[in-house]
Design a protein around this motif. Structure first.
Motif, short mmCIF file in Angstrom:
data_model
loop_
_atom_site.label_atom_id
_atom_site.label_comp_id
_atom_site.label_asym_id
_atom_site.label_seq_id
_atom_site.Cartn_x
_atom_site.Cartn_y
_atom_site.Cartn_z
N ASP A 50 9.43 -0.85 -12.08
CA ASP A 50 8.95 -0.61 -13.44
C ASP A 50 7.43 -0.54 -13.57
OD1 ASP A 50 11.55 -0.49 -14.37
OD2 ASP A 50 11.62 -2.63 -14.86
N LEU A 51 6.70 -0.82 -12.49
CA LEU A 51 5.24 -0.72 -12.56
C LEU A 51 4.81 0.74 -12.62
CD1 LEU A 51 3.94 -3.34 -9.96
CD2 LEU A 51 4.05 -3.55 -12.45
N SER A 52 3.81 1.03 -13.44
CA SER A 52 3.32 2.41 -13.51
C SER A 52 2.52 2.76 -12.26
CB SER A 52 2.48 2.62 -14.76
OG SER A 52 1.39 1.73 -14.77
N ILE A 53 1.81 1.78 -11.70
CA ILE A 53 1.09 1.98 -10.44
C ILE A 53 1.63 0.95 -9.45
CG2 ILE A 53 -1.13 1.95 -9.28
CD1 ILE A 53 -2.41 2.69 -11.97
N GLY A 86 -0.06 -19.58 -0.08
CA GLY A 86 0.73 -20.37 -1.03
C GLY A 86 2.17 -19.93 -0.97
N VAL A 87 3.04 -20.80 -1.38
CA VAL A 87 4.45 -20.45 -1.31
C VAL A 87 4.94 -19.77 -2.57
CG1 VAL A 87 5.06 -22.20 0.40
CG2 VAL A 87 5.13 -22.77 -2.03
N ASP A 88 4.15 -19.86 -3.65
CA ASP A 88 4.56 -19.24 -4.90
C ASP A 88 4.09 -17.79 -4.97
OD1 ASP A 88 5.73 -21.60 -5.78
OD2 ASP A 88 3.86 -22.31 -6.68
N HIS A 89 4.94 -16.97 -5.53
CA HIS A 89 4.61 -15.56 -5.74
C HIS A 89 3.47 -15.44 -6.74
CE1 HIS A 89 4.81 -11.36 -6.68
NE2 HIS A 89 5.24 -11.59 -7.90
N GLN A 90 2.46 -14.67 -6.39
CA GLN A 90 1.34 -14.35 -7.28
C GLN A 90 1.32 -12.84 -7.44
OE1 GLN A 90 -0.60 -16.69 -8.78
NE2 GLN A 90 0.73 -18.19 -7.80
N PRO A 91 1.63 -12.33 -8.63
CA PRO A 91 1.62 -10.88 -8.82
C PRO A 91 0.31 -10.25 -8.35
CG PRO A 91 2.54 -11.97 -10.74
CD PRO A 91 1.97 -13.05 -9.86
N TYR A 137 8.38 -6.63 -1.16
CA TYR A 137 8.20 -5.84 -2.36
C TYR A 137 9.06 -4.59 -2.24
CZ TYR A 137 4.19 -8.58 -4.04
OH TYR A 137 3.38 -9.56 -4.53
N HIS A 138 9.82 -4.28 -3.29
CA HIS A 138 10.69 -3.11 -3.32
C HIS A 138 10.33 -2.23 -4.51
CE1 HIS A 138 14.42 -4.15 -0.76
NE2 HIS A 138 13.43 -4.91 -0.36
#
Length: 156
Positions: A50-53, A86-91, A137-138
């Motif tokens: 859904d990301l435009s870029i 870090g183990v947490d996802h960071q956009p 990432y998909h």
């Protein structure tokens, strides 16, 4: 290579990516050849459809004539951070997973990498974009990746 063979190869490599484990030794790159250490969970992929870029990755792989391959990786739309950031996802952050012949060989935050110790002959190299928590990432149902085949000489 026919489309069905290419899809099968990508599916096999994706399965290998999803099942590998191990943390990095120095925070910038890690050896994934020992899959006995499952200290991080790859979990479900992060869908960026859904990301435009969207983030992109491209790969140029050249044999070095001494049983290795020099990789030049270009990444757009993603800030490369060490695999242990870090183990947490960071956009917007992540690193590159490097596979040779379906086996994970490194997790890197650089755009150059030297694979060594290969045998003579054809080798398939694949790079994928992964989040801080090592999930792929998909987009559009496919892992964001690039793949090429290299003929190695001067190896074992």
């Amino acid at each position: 290579m026919g489309n069905s063979k290419l899809l099968l190869a990508v599916a096999i490599v994706t399965a290998c990516i999803s099942s590998c484990g191990g943390d990095t030794a120095d925070g910038e790159m890690g050896d994934h050849s020992d899959h006995s250490d499952h200290s991080h969970d790859h979990g479900a992929a992060i869908d960026l459809t859904d990301l435009s870029i969207r983030p992109e990755v491209s790969l140029v792989a050249e044999p070095d004539g001494s049983g290795g391959i020099m990789l030049e990786i270009e990444v757009h739309g993603l800030e490369l951070v060490p695999a242990d950031a870090g183990v947490d996802h960071q956009p917007g952050e992540g690193h590159v997973h490097v596979m040779v012949d379906g086996s994970s060989v490194a997790m890197i935050a650089e755009t150059s990498y030297h694979v060594t110790g290969l045998s003579n002959g054809n080798h398939t190299v694949m790079v994928t974009l992964s989040a801080n928590d090592h999930r792929d990432y998909h987009a559009d149902g496919k892992v964001i990746s690039d793949m090429t085949t290299v003929v190695v000489t001067g190896g074992t």
